[in-house]
Scaffold this motif. Structure first.
Motif, mmCIF file in Angstrom:
data_model
loop_
_atom_site.group_PDB
_atom_site.id
_atom_site.type_symbol
_atom_site.label_atom_id
_atom_site.label_comp_id
_atom_site.label_asym_id
_atom_site.label_seq_id
_atom_site.Cartn_x
_atom_site.Cartn_y
_atom_site.Cartn_z
ATOM 1 N N GLY A 137 0.789 -1.217 0.000
ATOM 2 C CA GLY A 137 0.000 0.000 0.000
ATOM 3 C C GLY A 137 0.824 1.271 0.000
ATOM 4 O O GLY A 137 0.271 2.370 -0.147
ATOM 5 N N MET A 138 2.149 1.161 0.178
ATOM 6 C CA MET A 138 2.995 2.359 0.114
ATOM 7 C C MET A 138 3.054 2.879 -1.314
ATOM 8 O O MET A 138 3.039 2.113 -2.282
ATOM 9 C CB MET A 138 4.418 2.036 0.606
ATOM 10 C CG MET A 138 4.520 1.755 2.083
ATOM 11 S SD MET A 138 6.217 1.317 2.617
ATOM 12 C CE MET A 138 7.010 2.923 2.595
ATOM 13 N N SER A 139 3.133 4.196 -1.441
ATOM 14 C CA SER A 139 3.265 4.798 -2.760
ATOM 15 C C SER A 139 4.684 4.610 -3.276
ATOM 16 O O SER A 139 5.614 4.293 -2.520
ATOM 17 C CB SER A 139 2.932 6.289 -2.697
ATOM 18 O OG SER A 139 3.930 6.984 -1.958
ATOM 19 N N GLU A 140 4.863 4.832 -4.560
ATOM 20 C CA GLU A 140 6.199 4.726 -5.149
ATOM 21 C C GLU A 140 7.166 5.705 -4.478
ATOM 22 O O GLU A 140 8.327 5.372 -4.225
ATOM 23 C CB GLU A 140 6.125 5.003 -6.648
ATOM 24 C CG GLU A 140 7.447 4.838 -7.375
ATOM 25 C CD GLU A 140 7.318 5.041 -8.873
ATOM 26 O OE1 GLU A 140 8.332 5.379 -9.516
ATOM 27 O OE2 GLU A 140 6.200 4.862 -9.402
ATOM 28 N N GLY A 141 6.675 6.894 -4.171
ATOM 29 C CA GLY A 141 7.513 7.887 -3.510
ATOM 30 C C GLY A 141 7.916 7.460 -2.114
ATOM 31 O O GLY A 141 9.055 7.691 -1.692
ATOM 32 N N VAL A 143 8.181 4.345 -1.031
ATOM 33 C CA VAL A 143 9.138 3.248 -1.171
ATOM 34 C C VAL A 143 10.525 3.799 -1.486
ATOM 35 O O VAL A 143 11.529 3.383 -0.902
ATOM 36 C CB VAL A 143 8.687 2.268 -2.273
ATOM 37 C CG1 VAL A 143 9.806 1.266 -2.594
ATOM 38 C CG2 VAL A 143 7.428 1.536 -1.850
ATOM 39 N N PHE A 144 10.578 4.768 -2.395
ATOM 40 C CA PHE A 144 11.857 5.369 -2.788
ATOM 41 C C PHE A 144 12.511 6.059 -1.595
ATOM 42 O O PHE A 144 13.719 5.904 -1.345
ATOM 43 C CB PHE A 144 11.613 6.375 -3.916
ATOM 44 C CG PHE A 144 12.856 7.020 -4.449
ATOM 45 C CD1 PHE A 144 13.688 6.358 -5.335
ATOM 46 C CD2 PHE A 144 13.199 8.311 -4.054
ATOM 47 C CE1 PHE A 144 14.842 6.954 -5.820
ATOM 48 C CE2 PHE A 144 14.353 8.921 -4.526
ATOM 49 C CZ PHE A 144 15.170 8.236 -5.415
ATOM 50 N N ALA A 145 11.723 6.822 -0.840
ATOM 51 C CA ALA A 145 12.267 7.565 0.300
ATOM 52 C C ALA A 145 12.781 6.614 1.387
ATOM 53 O O ALA A 145 13.868 6.815 1.944
ATOM 54 C CB ALA A 145 11.210 8.502 0.865
ATOM 55 N N MET A 146 12.004 5.566 1.707
ATOM 56 C CA MET A 146 12.430 4.616 2.728
ATOM 57 C C MET A 146 13.687 3.865 2.301
ATOM 58 O O MET A 146 14.626 3.678 3.097
ATOM 59 C CB MET A 146 11.298 3.624 3.028
ATOM 60 C CG MET A 146 11.699 2.460 3.935
ATOM 61 S SD MET A 146 12.443 2.938 5.529
ATOM 62 C CE MET A 146 11.007 3.639 6.349
ATOM 63 N N THR A 147 13.733 3.455 1.051
ATOM 64 C CA THR A 147 14.900 2.724 0.556
ATOM 65 C C THR A 147 16.151 3.581 0.637
ATOM 66 O O THR A 147 17.217 3.121 1.064
ATOM 67 C CB THR A 147 14.666 2.255 -0.881
ATOM 68 O OG1 THR A 147 13.496 1.423 -0.933
ATOM 69 C CG2 THR A 147 15.860 1.471 -1.403
ATOM 70 N N ASN A 148 16.044 4.846 0.260
ATOM 71 C CA ASN A 148 17.196 5.744 0.327
ATOM 72 C C ASN A 148 17.650 5.979 1.775
ATOM 73 O O ASN A 148 18.856 6.028 2.058
ATOM 74 C CB ASN A 148 16.873 7.083 -0.329
ATOM 75 C CG ASN A 148 17.019 7.016 -1.838
ATOM 76 O OD1 ASN A 148 17.547 6.043 -2.380
ATOM 77 N ND2 ASN A 148 16.557 8.031 -2.537
ATOM 78 N N ARG A 149 16.690 6.140 2.681
ATOM 79 C CA ARG A 149 17.035 6.340 4.088
ATOM 80 C C ARG A 149 17.760 5.123 4.640
ATOM 81 O O ARG A 149 18.767 5.253 5.340
ATOM 82 C CB ARG A 149 15.780 6.615 4.914
ATOM 83 C CG ARG A 149 15.224 8.020 4.800
ATOM 84 C CD ARG A 149 13.934 8.148 5.582
ATOM 85 N NE ARG A 149 14.125 7.880 7.000
ATOM 86 C CZ ARG A 149 13.171 7.401 7.803
ATOM 87 N NH1 ARG A 149 11.968 7.110 7.309
ATOM 88 N NH2 ARG A 149 13.414 7.213 9.084
#
Length: 233
Positions: A137-141, A143-149
C-alpha cells in the motif's frame, strides 16, 4: 568464544570472559549475571517490544552495570529507577566507554538508534529497528524515500568486519519481509547473522533459508528461539 542467549523478540545477551552485553531486553529470562564481569545494557528505543523498565533494576543488583540508552527515552525514567552515569545515545556518536571498547551509534529508520559495539575482540551489531520498512500500500515515492534512508543510515557499517549481527526479519511485511535482511547480508561483511523481531512464528527464518534469495549467505544464518543459546568461536 562468546555465548549468545535469546531472551525473546529482539532481546539478546552476548557474553565473553570479561563482559556481558544485554541488548533490547523486553521479555523472558536473563541468564545469571556474572559478578566479576563488566555489564553493558543497550536500549535502542522506547517501543515496548524493545524496552522493559525492569531492566533498570540490574543496577541495584550488580556493581558493574552501565546503561547505553537511546535519547528518545526520558531521562526522568532513568533517574526514577536509580540509574546513574548512563550513556545517552544519539545517531552519529562514536563513544569509547573504556580503552578497548568502541561504540558507534547509527540512526534508525523508525525510532531510536542501532548499535555497533567493538568489544571482546569482536564487532557486534544490533539493528534495533533499523530496517527496510516497506509495506503493501505504500506509494512509489514512499518506497523510494524509505529505501534511500535505509541505505544512507546503514552506510556506517561499510568499513567494519561484523562478527555477529542481530537483524530484523518481520513477518508483518509480507512479500517485503526478506528485503532488509538481504540487503545487510549482501552489502556488509557479516560473519554470523541472527534474525529477530519476528512478530509471529520463527518459521520465517526457515522460509528465508529455503528461499533462493539467501543462497549466498544462508550458511551464516543462526536461528535462535526465545531461551535458545549458541556458542560462537
Amino acid at each position: 568464544m562468546i555465548v549468545i542467549n535469546c531472551t525473546g523478540h529482539s532481546g539478546f545477551t552476548v557474553e565473553s570472559e570479561t563482559h556481558m552485553l544485554i541488548f533490547d531486553y523486553s521479555e523472558g529470562t536473563l541468564p545469571k549475571l556474572p559478578a566479576k564481569k563488566k555489564i553493558y545494557v543497550f536500549i535502542s528505543h522506547g517501543h515496548e517490544d524493545h524496552f522493559n523498565p525492569d531492566i533498570f533494576s540490574l543496577c541495584r543488583e550488580h556493581p558493574n552495570v552501565r546503561y547505553v540508552v537511546s535519547s528518545d527515552i526520558p531521562v526522568s525514567i532513568l533517574r526514577d529507577c536509580g540509574v546513574t552515569d548512563p550513556i545517552i545515545a544519539e545517531p552519529g556518536m562514536d563513544i569509547r566507554p573504556e580503552s578497548r571498547f568502541r561504540l558507534k551509534v547509527l540512526p534508525s529508520t523508525d525510532l531510536g538508534v542501532a548499535y555497533l559495539a567493538g568489544c571482546m575482540g569482536r564487532n557486534i551489531f544490533h539493528a534495533g529497528d533499523l530496517n527496510l520498512w516497506l509495506w503493501q500500500g505504500m506509494s512509489e515515492g514512499e518506497v523510494f524515500a524509505m529505501t534511500n534512508r535505509f541505505r544512507e543510515y546503514t552506510r556506517g557499517l561499510k568499513n567494519f568486519w561484523i562478527d555477529t549481527a542481530f537483524l530484523p526479519l518481520d513477518t508483518r511485511q509480507g512479500i517485503y519481509s526478506f528485503l532488509g535482511f538481504d540487503y545487510y547480508m549482501k552489502h556488509f561483511r557479516i560473519k554470523n547473522a541472527i534474525p529477530m523481531h519476528f512478530f509471529g512464528s520463527s518459521k520465517i527464518v526457515d522460509d528465508l533459508m529455503y528461499d533462493r534469495i539467501s543462497r549466498d549467505y544462508r550458511s551464516r544464518i543462526i536461528k535462535l528461539d526465545p531461551g535458545g543459546k549458541v556458542n560462537i568461536v
